[in-house]
Design a protein around this motif. Structure first.
Motif, PDB file in Angstrom:
ATOM      1  N   CYS A   1      -6.750  -1.302   0.036  1.00  0.00           N
ATOM      2  CA  CYS A   1      -5.937  -1.604   1.045  1.00  0.00           C
ATOM      3  C   CYS A   1      -6.941  -2.030   2.202  1.00  0.00           C
ATOM      4  O   CYS A   1      -7.761  -1.329   2.458  1.00  0.00           O
TER       5      CYS A   1
ATOM      6  N   CYS B   1       0.097   3.155   3.787  1.00  0.00           N
ATOM      7  CA  CYS B   1       0.542   2.395   4.778  1.00  0.00           C
ATOM      8  C   CYS B   1       1.546   1.473   4.829  1.00  0.00           C
ATOM      9  O   CYS B   1       1.712   0.896   5.804  1.00  0.00           O
TER      10      CYS B   1
ATOM     11  N   CYS C   1       0.916  -0.987   0.170  1.00  0.00           N
ATOM     12  CA  CYS C   1       0.217   0.029  -0.044  1.00  0.00           C
ATOM     13  C   CYS C   1       0.774   1.149   0.032  1.00  0.00           C
ATOM     14  O   CYS C   1       1.704   1.291   0.951  1.00  0.00           O
TER      15      CYS C   1
ATOM     16  N   CYS D   1      -6.245   0.764   5.275  1.00  0.00           N
ATOM     17  CA  CYS D   1      -6.542   2.375   5.143  1.00  0.00           C
ATOM     18  C   CYS D   1      -7.329   2.434   3.988  1.00  0.00           C
ATOM     19  O   CYS D   1      -7.723   3.773   3.572  1.00  0.00           O
TER      20      CYS D   1
ATOM     21  N   THR E   1      -6.849   2.559   0.887  1.00  0.00           N
ATOM     22  CA  THR E   1      -6.229   3.288  -0.429  1.00  0.00           C
ATOM     23  C   THR E   1      -6.441   2.297  -1.674  1.00  0.00           C
ATOM     24  O   THR E   1      -6.196   1.079  -1.437  1.00  0.00           O
TER      25      THR E   1
HETATM   26 ZN   LIG Z   1      -2.745   1.163   3.293  1.00  0.00          ZN
END
Ligand SMILES: [Zn+2]
Length: 211
Positions: free
Chosen positions: A38, A21, A18, A41, A43
């Motif tokens: 992700c 993160c 990711c 988080c 994303t």
């Molecule tokens: Zn992430």
């Protein structure tokens, strides 16, 4: 010892980290039209291919047109005591192009103009054939890698923040008005951010290698 402690064999090419993160995921080929986020988080990691490629190509062309305006249109106009001076980024760079500030002018021009333009061109070169379902053009992998490595050196947004800070200082001494190039730069930054959100490196590498 390394053998016993090693985890199950994983091919690095099948892993996707990711960008926000750093959480590692195992990449999979998704059905057309689906996307992967992700788990930690949210994303976006994998985006639908052909359409996202077209978005990136369109935004790259938009970015290059904006860049032409941002360089050659007046950037700002300063007036003090009845004297007015208007300047474009190109004009400023040329004014510093001889003398001991020349390396600085060269560095600023490369970071805010040359590198962003190279990245736009590299993405178009890499993605154009892929979006049209053709094999990647020669050296696409090398050019895309160079574009990725140049990313930290593309500093248009830092330039705009620096200009804004400088303007606050100058505003007390002279009357400053912003020219069209300043706004072209601001739109350029939004376009670049949008473009980056459509770029899924894993998908692009996967396509380059497949074709
Ligand atoms: Zn992430």
């Amino acid at each position: 010892m390394a053998e016993t402690s090693a985890p199950a064999k994983l091919d690095p090419a099948e892993l996707i980290a990711c960008p926000q993160c750093d959480a590692l995921h195992r990449a999979e080929h998704l059905p057309e039209g689906t996307r992967a986020r992700c788990v930690r988080c949210k994303t976006l990691l994998i985006v639908p291919r052909e359409r996202s490629f077209l978005h990136v190509i369109a935004l790259s062309f938009t970015g290059m047109i904006l860049m032409i305006g941002a360089i050659f249109f007046p950037f700002l106009e300063i007036s003090a005591r009845g004297l007015t001076h208007e300047s474009s980024i190109f004009g400023v760079a040329m004014a510093f192009s001889d003398g001991w500030l020349a390396p600085l002018a060269f560095a600023v021009l490369s970071m805010i103009v040359a590198i962003p333009v190279f990245r736009f061109l590299a993405l178009i070169y890499t993605l154009w054939p892929l979006a049209n379902g053709q094999p990647a053009w020669p050296h696409a992998a090398l050019i895309f890698r160079l574009a990725e490595e140049a990313q930290p050196w593309a500093m248009a947004e830092i330039f705009i923040i620096g200009t804004a800070v400088a303007l606050v200082k100058i505003a007390g001494l002279a009357q400053v008005s912003l020219g069209p190039a300043f706004w072209a730069f601001c739109v350029l930054i939004i376009v670049t951010t949008l473009k980056n959100s459509f770029v899924s490196k894993w998908v692009i590498w996967d396509e380059i290698e497949q074709k």
